[in-house]
Write a protein that holds these residues in place. Structure first.
Motif, mmCIF file in Angstrom:
data_model
loop_
_atom_site.group_PDB
_atom_site.id
_atom_site.type_symbol
_atom_site.label_atom_id
_atom_site.label_comp_id
_atom_site.label_asym_id
_atom_site.label_seq_id
_atom_site.Cartn_x
_atom_site.Cartn_y
_atom_site.Cartn_z
ATOM 1 N N GLY A 1 0.800 -1.219 0.000
ATOM 2 C CA GLY A 1 0.000 0.000 0.000
ATOM 3 C C GLY A 1 0.834 1.270 0.000
ATOM 4 N N HIS A 2 2.062 1.181 -0.502
ATOM 5 C CA HIS A 2 2.967 2.328 -0.474
ATOM 6 C C HIS A 2 2.792 3.232 -1.696
ATOM 7 C CE1 HIS A 2 4.886 0.320 2.816
ATOM 8 N NE2 HIS A 2 5.278 -0.685 2.061
ATOM 9 N N ASN A 3 2.887 4.545 -1.474
ATOM 10 C CA ASN A 3 2.918 5.538 -2.544
ATOM 11 C C ASN A 3 4.267 6.244 -2.445
ATOM 12 O OD1 ASN A 3 0.137 5.195 -3.451
ATOM 13 N ND2 ASN A 3 -0.414 6.073 -1.481
ATOM 14 N N LEU A 4 5.009 6.230 -3.555
ATOM 15 C CA LEU A 4 6.334 6.847 -3.551
ATOM 16 C C LEU A 4 6.581 7.592 -4.851
ATOM 17 C CD1 LEU A 4 7.016 3.461 -2.720
ATOM 18 C CD2 LEU A 4 8.848 4.736 -1.716
ATOM 19 N N THR A 5 7.391 8.629 -4.766
ATOM 20 C CA THR A 5 7.911 9.302 -5.957
ATOM 21 C C THR A 5 9.395 8.985 -6.003
ATOM 22 O OG1 THR A 5 6.290 11.076 -5.742
ATOM 23 C CG2 THR A 5 8.204 11.517 -7.136
ATOM 24 N N VAL A 6 9.828 8.329 -7.087
ATOM 25 C CA VAL A 6 11.227 7.882 -7.182
ATOM 26 C C VAL A 6 11.819 8.228 -8.543
ATOM 27 C CG1 VAL A 6 11.007 5.990 -5.515
ATOM 28 C CG2 VAL A 6 10.497 5.567 -7.915
ATOM 29 N N LYS A 7 13.159 8.325 -8.549
ATOM 30 C CA LYS A 7 13.914 8.492 -9.790
ATOM 31 C C LYS A 7 14.495 7.136 -10.164
ATOM 32 C CE LYS A 7 15.831 13.108 -9.868
ATOM 33 N NZ LYS A 7 17.032 13.906 -9.653
ATOM 34 N N ILE A 8 14.604 6.893 -11.468
ATOM 35 C CA ILE A 8 15.158 5.629 -11.954
ATOM 36 C C ILE A 8 16.646 5.826 -12.237
ATOM 37 C CG2 ILE A 8 15.038 3.893 -13.767
ATOM 38 C CD1 ILE A 8 11.989 5.279 -13.893
ATOM 39 N N LEU A 9 17.473 5.056 -11.520
ATOM 40 C CA LEU A 9 18.924 5.151 -11.712
ATOM 41 C C LEU A 9 19.400 4.248 -12.832
ATOM 42 C CD1 LEU A 9 20.011 5.149 -7.972
ATOM 43 C CD2 LEU A 9 19.788 7.098 -9.490
ATOM 44 N N GLU A 10 18.798 3.048 -12.915
ATOM 45 C CA GLU A 10 19.127 2.131 -14.013
ATOM 46 C C GLU A 10 17.992 1.137 -14.196
ATOM 47 O OE1 GLU A 10 21.871 -1.376 -12.179
ATOM 48 O OE2 GLU A 10 22.857 0.558 -12.409
ATOM 49 N N SER A 11 17.905 0.597 -15.398
ATOM 50 C CA SER A 11 16.855 -0.366 -15.725
ATOM 51 C C SER A 11 17.465 -1.439 -16.613
ATOM 52 C CB SER A 11 15.714 0.355 -16.455
ATOM 53 O OG SER A 11 14.685 -0.540 -16.767
ATOM 54 N N LYS A 12 17.490 -2.680 -16.102
ATOM 55 C CA LYS A 12 18.111 -3.783 -16.853
ATOM 56 C C LYS A 12 17.099 -4.888 -17.087
ATOM 57 C CE LYS A 12 22.254 -3.415 -14.264
ATOM 58 N NZ LYS A 12 23.064 -4.140 -13.334
ATOM 59 N N PRO A 13 16.991 -5.391 -18.327
ATOM 60 C CA PRO A 13 16.084 -6.512 -18.582
ATOM 61 C C PRO A 13 16.570 -7.791 -17.912
ATOM 62 C CG PRO A 13 17.199 -5.819 -20.602
ATOM 63 C CD PRO A 13 17.673 -4.918 -19.520
#
Length: 141
Positions: A24-36
């Motif tokens: 039930g968490h609401n967060l605003t976050v930045k994406i540092l990296e995204s790996k498949p």
């Protein structure tokens, strides 16, 4: 006469407040990296008709965070397209999954991922909650 239902305003928390087994968490976050994450190799077992029609699911492991810390977010299928490195997203109704003893943040069908305006905070990369190992302890009553 019907009473009007007043919607609750979502309560946003910080990454450092996340705990195992919570949701039930609401967060605003930045994406540092995204790996498949590579898809598992298909097994040689016979497939049922319902399995054949399914498309393979896409999964990315993304390091996301805010000014208090960072955590690995598991993005699935259409969420993967939104998880671009450097972007800011709002995670609504996120939950903590445990994977090999460490926390992973995820949003299932009951939650939502939204692209947001770029946030003006620097992510605290020294506090990675996914690097903390937890051990399941059973307590005797």
């Amino acid at each position: 006469m019907a009473a009007t239902v007043e919607k609750r305003k979502p309560v946003f928390i910080k990454v450092e407040e996340l705990k195992p087994g919570t949701n039930g968490h609401n967060l605003t976050v930045k994406i540092l990296e995204s790996k498949p994450v590579p898809a598992p190799k298909p097994r040689r077992a016979p497939m049922s008709f319902s399995q054949r029609s399914q498309r393979p699911s896409r999964i990315n492991e993304c390091l996301v965070g805010d000014e208090t810390g960072c955590i690995v977010f598991t993005a699935r299928n259409e969420q993967v397209d939104m998880m671009q490195t450097g972007a800011t997203v709002i995670l609504r109704n996120a939950k903590i999954d445990m994977f090999k003893g460490s926390m992973r943040l995820a949003v299932d069908k009951w939650g939502r991922v939204e692209v947001a305006e770029p946030a003006n905070f620097a992510v605290k990369e020294t506090n990675n909650l996914s690097l903390v190992e937890y051990e399941l302890v059973t307590v005797q009553a």
